[in-house]
Design a protein around this motif. Structure first.
Motif, mmCIF file in Angstrom:
data_model
loop_
_atom_site.group_PDB
_atom_site.id
_atom_site.type_symbol
_atom_site.label_atom_id
_atom_site.label_comp_id
_atom_site.label_asym_id
_atom_site.label_seq_id
_atom_site.Cartn_x
_atom_site.Cartn_y
_atom_site.Cartn_z
ATOM 1 N N UNK A 44 0.838 -1.206 0.000
ATOM 2 C CA UNK A 44 0.000 0.000 0.000
ATOM 3 C C UNK A 44 0.874 1.258 0.000
ATOM 4 N N UNK A 45 1.980 1.222 0.731
ATOM 5 C CA UNK A 45 2.896 2.371 0.759
ATOM 6 C C UNK A 45 3.561 2.552 -0.596
ATOM 7 N N UNK A 46 3.902 1.442 -1.233
ATOM 8 C CA UNK A 46 4.515 1.525 -2.562
ATOM 9 C C UNK A 46 3.521 2.082 -3.576
ATOM 10 N N UNK A 47 2.264 1.666 -3.488
ATOM 11 C CA UNK A 47 1.229 2.180 -4.398
ATOM 12 C C UNK A 47 1.005 3.673 -4.159
ATOM 13 N N UNK A 48 1.011 4.085 -2.904
ATOM 14 C CA UNK A 48 0.861 5.499 -2.580
ATOM 15 C C UNK A 48 2.042 6.312 -3.123
ATOM 16 N N UNK A 49 3.245 5.760 -2.985
ATOM 17 C CA UNK A 49 4.435 6.435 -3.505
ATOM 18 C C UNK A 49 4.349 6.572 -5.023
ATOM 19 N N UNK A 50 3.861 5.539 -5.696
ATOM 20 C CA UNK A 50 3.732 5.618 -7.157
ATOM 21 C C UNK A 50 2.722 6.692 -7.547
ATOM 22 N N UNK A 51 1.633 6.777 -6.823
ATOM 23 C CA UNK A 51 0.638 7.816 -7.109
ATOM 24 C C UNK A 51 1.245 9.205 -6.907
ATOM 25 N N UNK A 52 2.042 9.352 -5.846
ATOM 26 C CA UNK A 52 2.710 10.630 -5.607
ATOM 27 C C UNK A 52 3.679 10.953 -6.744
ATOM 28 N N UNK A 53 4.424 9.956 -7.199
ATOM 29 C CA UNK A 53 5.360 10.158 -8.311
ATOM 30 C C UNK A 53 4.618 10.623 -9.558
ATOM 31 N N UNK A 56 3.618 14.209 -9.404
ATOM 32 C CA UNK A 56 4.726 15.157 -9.498
ATOM 33 C C UNK A 56 5.313 15.268 -10.904
ATOM 34 N N UNK A 57 5.178 14.226 -11.700
ATOM 35 C CA UNK A 57 5.857 14.178 -13.001
ATOM 36 C C UNK A 57 5.542 15.335 -13.946
ATOM 37 N N UNK A 58 4.299 15.749 -14.106
ATOM 38 C CA UNK A 58 4.058 16.858 -15.051
ATOM 39 C C UNK A 58 4.850 18.116 -14.705
ATOM 40 N N UNK A 66 14.033 16.213 -16.493
ATOM 41 C CA UNK A 66 14.384 14.965 -17.175
ATOM 42 C C UNK A 66 15.016 15.194 -18.548
ATOM 43 N N UNK A 67 15.212 16.454 -18.894
ATOM 44 C CA UNK A 67 15.996 16.762 -20.092
ATOM 45 C C UNK A 67 17.485 16.695 -19.785
ATOM 46 N N UNK A 68 17.820 16.767 -18.494
ATOM 47 C CA UNK A 68 19.238 16.718 -18.103
ATOM 48 C C UNK A 68 19.569 15.515 -17.228
ATOM 49 N N UNK A 69 18.555 14.840 -16.686
ATOM 50 C CA UNK A 69 18.785 13.682 -15.830
ATOM 51 C C UNK A 69 17.982 12.493 -16.331
ATOM 52 N N UNK A 70 18.563 11.307 -16.183
ATOM 53 C CA UNK A 70 17.866 10.065 -16.521
ATOM 54 C C UNK A 70 17.981 9.118 -15.332
ATOM 55 N N UNK A 71 16.974 8.300 -15.148
ATOM 56 C CA UNK A 71 16.976 7.331 -14.057
ATOM 57 C C UNK A 71 17.829 6.122 -14.428
ATOM 58 N N UNK A 79 8.369 4.924 -15.979
ATOM 59 C CA UNK A 79 7.372 5.738 -15.286
ATOM 60 C C UNK A 79 7.534 7.210 -15.656
ATOM 61 N N UNK A 80 8.779 7.670 -15.642
ATOM 62 C CA UNK A 80 9.086 9.059 -16.008
ATOM 63 C C UNK A 80 8.651 9.332 -17.439
ATOM 64 N N UNK A 81 8.996 8.448 -18.353
ATOM 65 C CA UNK A 81 8.657 8.643 -19.767
ATOM 66 C C UNK A 81 7.152 8.641 -19.996
ATOM 67 N N UNK A 82 6.423 7.893 -19.194
ATOM 68 C CA UNK A 82 4.975 7.835 -19.319
ATOM 69 C C UNK A 82 4.277 9.027 -18.695
ATOM 70 N N UNK A 83 5.023 9.854 -17.931
ATOM 71 C CA UNK A 83 4.419 10.969 -17.213
ATOM 72 C C UNK A 83 4.513 12.291 -17.937
#
Length: 84
Positions: A44-53, A56-58, A66-71, A79-83
């Motif tokens: 549940x904490x991981x799902x909440x963290x994903x929702x928070x991520x 924040x992405x937009x 993310x034009x200067x950093x990559x995971x 996840x970043x690319x999908x956001x």
């Protein structure tokens, strides 16, 4: 450049491409990534963290983070690319 040159101490957010990005968004993103990637974490904490991520992405994309950093983690990069 110093942080206060971008966002003065008394200001808590900035408008970028029509989005409000709050002070602390990058720090919140990093904290949420740690919770999301924790294999021993509560589902549940991981799902909440994903929702928070995802929330924040937009704003982080609007800032150009993310034009200067990559995971390093491919799942996080997807996840970043999908956001966009």
């Amino acid at each position: 450049m110093k942080p206060q040159d971008i966002l003065p101490d008394q200001q808590n957010d900035v408008q970028v491409n029509g989005l409000t990005v709050r002070k602390g968004s990058v720090g919140a993103f990093l904290a949420s990534v740690r919770d999301w990637q924790d294999p021993a974490g509560d589902p549940a904490a991981r799902a909440s963290a994903e929702a928070d991520l995802r929330a924040l992405l937009p704003g982080l994309h609007a800032l150009g983070l993310f034009q200067v950093l990559a995971a390093r983690d491919p799942a996080l990069q997807r996840l970043i690319d999908g956001g966009r």
